[in-house]
Design an enzyme around this catalytic site. Structure first.
Site, PDB file in Angstrom:
ATOM      1  N   ARG A   1       1.717 -12.968   5.619  1.00 18.96           N
ATOM      2  CA  ARG A   1       2.574 -12.842   5.380  1.00 18.96           C
ATOM      3  C   ARG A   1       3.675 -11.855   6.379  1.00 18.96           C
ATOM      4  O   ARG A   1       4.911 -12.390   6.531  1.00 18.96           O
ATOM      5  CB  ARG A   1       3.424 -12.060   4.048  1.00 18.96           C
ATOM      6  CG  ARG A   1       2.372 -12.670   3.199  1.00 18.96           C
ATOM      7  CD  ARG A   1       2.506 -11.787   1.885  1.00 18.96           C
ATOM      8  NE  ARG A   1       4.244 -12.269   0.560  1.00 18.96           N
ATOM      9  CZ  ARG A   1       4.647 -12.130  -0.070  1.00 18.96           C
ATOM     10  NH1 ARG A   1       3.480 -11.226  -0.646  1.00 18.96           N
ATOM     11  NH2 ARG A   1       5.566 -12.435   0.107  1.00 18.96           N
TER      12      ARG A   1
ATOM     13  N   HIS B   1      -4.218 -15.499  11.112  1.00 21.93           N
ATOM     14  CA  HIS B   1      -3.683 -14.662  11.006  1.00 21.93           C
ATOM     15  C   HIS B   1      -3.785 -13.272  11.225  1.00 21.93           C
ATOM     16  O   HIS B   1      -3.856 -11.970  10.813  1.00 21.93           O
ATOM     17  CB  HIS B   1      -3.093 -14.453   9.431  1.00 21.93           C
ATOM     18  CG  HIS B   1      -3.270 -15.685   8.666  1.00 21.93           C
ATOM     19  ND1 HIS B   1      -2.420 -16.556   8.782  1.00 21.93           N
ATOM     20  CD2 HIS B   1      -3.483 -16.089   7.568  1.00 21.93           C
ATOM     21  CE1 HIS B   1      -1.585 -17.018   7.890  1.00 21.93           C
ATOM     22  NE2 HIS B   1      -2.882 -16.919   7.236  1.00 21.93           N
TER      23      HIS B   1
ATOM     24  N   PRO C   1       0.696  -1.427  -0.254  1.00 22.18           N
ATOM     25  CA  PRO C   1       0.200   0.074   0.215  1.00 22.18           C
ATOM     26  C   PRO C   1       0.807   1.073   0.303  1.00 22.18           C
ATOM     27  O   PRO C   1       2.046   1.336   0.725  1.00 22.18           O
ATOM     28  CB  PRO C   1      -0.616  -0.060   1.211  1.00 22.18           C
ATOM     29  CG  PRO C   1      -0.715  -1.530   1.442  1.00 22.18           C
ATOM     30  CD  PRO C   1       0.552  -2.167   0.805  1.00 22.18           C
ATOM     31  N   GLU C   2       0.424   1.953  -0.950  1.00 22.79           N
ATOM     32  CA  GLU C   2       0.990   3.257  -0.566  1.00 22.79           C
ATOM     33  C   GLU C   2       0.591   5.031   0.250  1.00 22.79           C
ATOM     34  O   GLU C   2      -0.897   4.134   0.972  1.00 22.79           O
ATOM     35  CB  GLU C   2       1.171   4.117  -2.169  1.00 22.79           C
ATOM     36  CG  GLU C   2       2.071   3.536  -2.812  1.00 22.79           C
ATOM     37  CD  GLU C   2       2.615   3.528  -4.454  1.00 22.79           C
ATOM     38  OE1 GLU C   2       2.360   5.117  -4.574  1.00 22.79           O
ATOM     39  OE2 GLU C   2       2.722   2.734  -5.193  1.00 22.79           O
TER      40      GLU C   2
END
Length: 292
Positions: free
Chosen positions: A122, A100, A2-3
């Protein structure tokens, strides 16, 4: 990853559910993400009110009362879930698999209790804890340049920073010490709108006497416009819009250059097509016909 607009969208999605509420319990379901959690994270956070949700570049700032701030980074696959709703529809699906769910905030307030979960398959994200009064000295922030929407970003500032740079323009703009939080997608978009080639030498935009140029004026303007439009649209690797009633809606951000390899350039009067090249291991999308 994500930016800036995506992180800002997450911040806006979380703000109504976190700001002003007290963290009753902070559950850490493991000892680490990318890095170990601070040893005193739970002790410091529990019982404190969230005073403000902020952002610096691509980092989310959960500012607590009593001079403490939790710094959160989403990494590649991290997302926050408000009870069962994920604020933002990501380009790559964000799971709700409890295996998760690594961090759970249980908050209370006048509007009632809320549970916010950080999920990260991740585990490339992280959370850190700093004194709010010392946040500018945080290692990841110490060398950051100005925010792309801040008053400090101007043509004169860019002229000063780029005047000695022999890097390709795109590479120079991706340097976080030049502009904080400006990532690959939005550099491609800003350069396309500015009519500037990502391959040109950065210093070529600066006048011989070191002053700014009309092209730098346009570049600074387009960086701001692109980021503002992306935030309004909910970003591009995720889409999110907070409606006036507090519910979530979704918007698709349409690119002019990024990820449009082989498509016709949409610049008025241009007959070129969008090309893709690799610069420093990243894809660059541009039109060789109208970007000089």
């Amino acid at each position: 990853m994500p930016e800036l607009p995506e992180v800002e969208t997450v911040r806006r999605g979380l703000e109504p559910f976190m700001q002003g509420r007290q963290i009753e319990t902070l559950v850490l379901n493991r000892a680490d993400l990318r890095f170990p959690f601070p040893a005193d994270l739970r002790q410091v956070a529990e019982g404190r009110k969230v005073e403000r949700l902020g952002r610096r570049a691509k980092y989310l700032l959960i500012e607590l009362e009593g001079d403490a701030t939790i710094i959160a980074h989403l990494g590649m696959s991290g997302s926050f879930r408000i009870d069962e709703d994920v604020p933002g529809q990501f380009h790559h699906p964000r799971g709700k698999d409890a295996a998760h769910d690594h961090v759970v905030f249980h908050l209370s307030g006048q509007q009632g209790p809320v549970r916010i979960t950080y999920n990260d398959p991740r585990r490339f994200g992280f959370m850190d804890l700093v004194r709010s009064s010392e946040i500018d000295r945080y290692p990841a922030f110490a060398a950051l340049g100005p925010e792309p929407l801040g008053n400090a970003l101007s043509a004169d500032y860019l002229a000063e920073r780029l005047s000695r740079s022999r890097q390709p323009l795109k590479s120079a703009l991706l340097d976080q010490s030049v502009i904080a939080g400006l990532g690959n997608i939005y550099v491609c978009e800003a350069l396309h709108r500015s009519g500037l080639s990502p391959l040109r030498i950065a210093s070529s935009l600066v006048a011989e006497n070191g002053s700014s140029s009309p092209k730098l004026e346009e570049l600074a303007r387009q960086i701001r416009v692109v980021i503002e439009e992306a935030i309004e649209a909910g970003g591009s690797s995720l889409r999110d819009h907070i409606q006036t009633d507090g519910s979530l809606g979704y918007f698709q951000h349409r690119f002019r250059a990024y990820d449009r390899e082989g498509a016709a350039c949409i610049t008025p009067g241009c007959k070129g097509t969008i090309e893709r090249i690799t610069q420093s291991g990243r894809s660059t999308f541009f039109c060789a016909a109208c970007q000089e």
